[in-house]
Design a protein around this motif. Structure first.
Motif, PDB file in Angstrom:
ATOM      1  N   GLU A  18       0.612  -1.497  -0.424  1.00 23.14           N
ATOM      2  CA  GLU A  18      -0.032  -0.120  -0.094  1.00 23.14           C
ATOM      3  C   GLU A  18       0.623   1.291  -0.300  1.00 23.14           C
ATOM      4  N   GLY A  19       2.039   1.088   0.574  1.00 20.72           N
ATOM      5  CA  GLY A  19       2.804   2.465   0.196  1.00 20.72           C
ATOM      6  C   GLY A  19       2.975   2.819  -0.624  1.00 20.72           C
ATOM      7  N   LEU A  20       3.710   1.592  -1.273  1.00 23.89           N
ATOM      8  CA  LEU A  20       4.606   1.628  -2.456  1.00 23.89           C
ATOM      9  C   LEU A  20       3.777   1.525  -3.294  1.00 23.89           C
ATOM     10  N   ARG A  21       2.203   1.947  -3.591  1.00 24.14           N
ATOM     11  CA  ARG A  21       1.106   2.492  -4.775  1.00 24.14           C
ATOM     12  C   ARG A  21       0.689   4.103  -4.255  1.00 24.14           C
ATOM     13  N   THR A  22       0.938   4.065  -2.708  1.00 22.89           N
ATOM     14  CA  THR A  22       0.699   5.307  -2.351  1.00 22.89           C
ATOM     15  C   THR A  22       2.106   6.742  -2.868  1.00 22.89           C
ATOM     16  N   ASP A  23       3.186   5.643  -3.019  1.00 19.17           N
ATOM     17  CA  ASP A  23       4.102   6.766  -3.295  1.00 19.17           C
ATOM     18  C   ASP A  23       3.733   6.990  -4.936  1.00 19.17           C
ATOM     19  N   LEU A  24       3.514   5.674  -5.121  1.00 16.88           N
ATOM     20  CA  LEU A  24       3.535   5.330  -7.409  1.00 16.88           C
ATOM     21  C   LEU A  24       2.974   6.663  -7.168  1.00 16.88           C
ATOM     22  N   THR A  25       1.525   7.232  -7.205  1.00 16.58           N
ATOM     23  CA  THR A  25       0.686   7.902  -7.047  1.00 16.58           C
ATOM     24  C   THR A  25       1.359   9.242  -6.966  1.00 16.58           C
ATOM     25  N   ARG A  26       1.843   9.303  -6.792  1.00 16.36           N
ATOM     26  CA  ARG A  26       2.570  11.134  -6.341  1.00 16.36           C
ATOM     27  C   ARG A  26       3.795  11.463  -7.901  1.00 16.36           C
ATOM     28  N   VAL A  27       4.039   9.862  -8.393  1.00 17.43           N
ATOM     29  CA  VAL A  27       5.290  10.324  -9.407  1.00 17.43           C
ATOM     30  C   VAL A  27       4.541  10.812 -10.251  1.00 17.43           C
ATOM     31  N   ARG A  28       4.633  11.592 -11.010  1.00 16.74           N
ATOM     32  CA  ARG A  28       4.502  12.166 -12.394  1.00 16.74           C
ATOM     33  C   ARG A  28       4.248  11.397 -13.567  1.00 16.74           C
ATOM     34  N   THR A  29       3.270  11.476 -14.659  1.00 13.21           N
ATOM     35  CA  THR A  29       3.185  10.660 -15.754  1.00 13.21           C
ATOM     36  C   THR A  29       2.623  11.866 -16.680  1.00 13.21           C
ATOM     37  N   GLY A  30       2.214  11.190 -17.375  1.00  9.93           N
ATOM     38  CA  GLY A  30       2.035  11.969 -18.916  1.00  9.93           C
ATOM     39  C   GLY A  30       0.808  12.480 -18.477  1.00  9.93           C
ATOM     40  N   ARG A 110      10.484  10.632 -20.051  1.00 12.55           N
ATOM     41  CA  ARG A 110      10.041   9.450 -19.111  1.00 12.55           C
ATOM     42  C   ARG A 110      10.782   8.171 -18.451  1.00 12.55           C
ATOM     43  N   LYS A 111      11.877   7.783 -19.916  1.00 13.58           N
ATOM     44  CA  LYS A 111      12.748   6.808 -19.303  1.00 13.58           C
ATOM     45  C   LYS A 111      13.703   7.069 -17.399  1.00 13.58           C
ATOM     46  N   ASP A 112      13.383   8.698 -17.505  1.00 11.27           N
ATOM     47  CA  ASP A 112      14.058   8.619 -15.677  1.00 11.27           C
ATOM     48  C   ASP A 112      13.112   8.303 -15.043  1.00 11.27           C
ATOM     49  N   ILE A 113      11.998   8.180 -15.355  1.00 13.38           N
ATOM     50  CA  ILE A 113      11.097   8.374 -14.092  1.00 13.38           C
ATOM     51  C   ILE A 113      10.289   7.021 -14.011  1.00 13.38           C
ATOM     52  N   ALA A 114      10.580   6.222 -15.359  1.00 18.70           N
ATOM     53  CA  ALA A 114      10.332   4.837 -14.849  1.00 18.70           C
ATOM     54  C   ALA A 114      11.384   4.068 -14.168  1.00 18.70           C
ATOM     55  N   LYS A 115      13.032   5.216 -14.394  1.00 22.66           N
ATOM     56  CA  LYS A 115      13.915   4.209 -13.798  1.00 22.66           C
ATOM     57  C   LYS A 115      13.501   4.603 -12.507  1.00 22.66           C
ATOM     58  N   GLN A 116      13.398   5.835 -12.040  1.00 24.04           N
ATOM     59  CA  GLN A 116      13.051   6.060 -10.287  1.00 24.04           C
ATOM     60  C   GLN A 116      11.765   5.348 -10.295  1.00 24.04           C
ATOM     61  N   VAL A 171       4.884  -6.608  -6.012  1.00 23.15           N
ATOM     62  CA  VAL A 171       5.904  -5.299  -6.341  1.00 23.15           C
ATOM     63  C   VAL A 171       5.830  -4.768  -7.860  1.00 23.15           C
ATOM     64  N   ASP A 172       6.313  -6.087  -8.603  1.00 20.61           N
ATOM     65  CA  ASP A 172       6.992  -6.057  -9.585  1.00 20.61           C
ATOM     66  C   ASP A 172       5.349  -5.815 -10.755  1.00 20.61           C
ATOM     67  N   GLU A 173       4.738  -6.688 -10.143  1.00 15.33           N
ATOM     68  CA  GLU A 173       3.727  -5.760 -11.021  1.00 15.33           C
ATOM     69  C   GLU A 173       3.406  -5.094 -10.764  1.00 15.33           C
ATOM     70  N   ILE A 174       2.641  -3.910  -9.876  1.00 15.01           N
ATOM     71  CA  ILE A 174       2.962  -2.798  -9.602  1.00 15.01           C
ATOM     72  C   ILE A 174       3.756  -1.990 -10.300  1.00 15.01           C
ATOM     73  N   VAL A 175       4.778  -1.817 -10.155  1.00 13.82           N
ATOM     74  CA  VAL A 175       5.692  -1.297 -11.002  1.00 13.82           C
ATOM     75  C   VAL A 175       5.812  -1.753 -12.316  1.00 13.82           C
ATOM     76  N   LYS A 176       5.397  -2.438 -13.101  1.00  9.93           N
ATOM     77  CA  LYS A 176       5.614  -2.678 -14.042  1.00  9.93           C
ATOM     78  C   LYS A 176       4.214  -1.870 -14.643  1.00  9.93           C
ATOM     79  N   LYS A 177       3.103  -1.506 -13.956  1.00 10.74           N
ATOM     80  CA  LYS A 177       2.120  -1.307 -14.344  1.00 10.74           C
ATOM     81  C   LYS A 177       2.356   0.131 -14.332  1.00 10.74           C
ATOM     82  N   LYS A 178       2.882   0.944 -13.185  1.00  9.79           N
ATOM     83  CA  LYS A 178       3.701   2.052 -13.453  1.00  9.79           C
ATOM     84  C   LYS A 178       3.885   2.667 -14.291  1.00  9.79           C
ATOM     85  N   GLU A 179       5.404   1.850 -14.504  1.00 15.52           N
ATOM     86  CA  GLU A 179       6.355   1.933 -15.774  1.00 15.52           C
ATOM     87  C   GLU A 179       5.655   1.990 -16.929  1.00 15.52           C
TER      88      GLU A 179
END
Length: 185
Positions: A18-30, A110-116, A171-179
């Motif tokens: 849940e913490g990961l999901r919350t953190d990733l909502t703050r990551v800027r996408t397009g 975008r690649k930079d953000i994906a790396k983050q 975690v892998d699934e969440i990250v892949k979806k966000k990437e």
């Protein structure tokens, strides 16, 4: 008693996810997401107040957020708070509301953000592995204190490993979806 270890591990893994999901909502996408504004505090009559407490925040278009204050006198304070938040977006004040236009991200950005995002995922994997280690240490202590048998220890350790593997897979699934979301043009 050892079932408690597994239940506690599962609960802690779920909290981490849940913490990961919350953190990733703050990551800027397009596209515009009002979640990016969650941490913004406006100086409202001397009190730091969440943006949602002084204005209505909407995303009427995929690349635009509008902020309409309930009191026009707060408009300048909201604009100041947005500039200080370093969102990488320039607020546009028209006297009635503030518009936050999200420019399309460059391929490099975008690649930079994906790396983050990937790095954040790795951090959470380490957290989950640490939770596994803690659970295994509790089990070893219980075995040493003869609270569980060796067979129980082996069986529960396998369950702990399965829980850990499941958490890491999530975690892998969440990250892949966000990437994927970040790399979308």
């Amino acid at each position: 008693m050892s079932g408690d270890v597994v239940a506690e591990l599962k609960g802690r893994i779920d909290k981490s996810l849940e913490g990961l999901r919350t953190d990733l909502t703050r990551v800027r996408t397009g596209r515009a997401s009002i979640a990016i504004l969650e941490g913004v505090r406006v100086d409202y009559y001397g009190t730091p107040t969440p943006l949602s407490g002084v204005a209505s925040v909407n995303a009427p278009e995929p690349r635009l957020i509008t902020i309409k204050p309930w009191e026009k006198s707060v408009l300048k304070d909201i604009e100041k708070a947005l500039r200080e938040a370093n969102l990488g977006i320039n607020p546009m004040n028209d006297g009635e509301m503030i518009r936050l236009p999200f420019p399309p991200l460059t391929e490099e950005r975008r690649k930079d953000i994906a790396k983050q995002v990937k790095t954040k995922g790795e951090e959470f994997k380490v957290t989950i592995r640490n939770l596994r280690r803690d659970a295994n240490e509790v089990l070893k202590t219980q075995l040493k204190d003869k609270k569980i048998t060796e067979d129980d220890h082996k069986r529960i350790t396998e369950v702990v490993q399965k829980q850990t593997d499941a958490g890491i897979t999530q975690v892998d699934e969440i990250v892949k979806k966000k990437e994927k979301e970040v790399m979308e043009v």
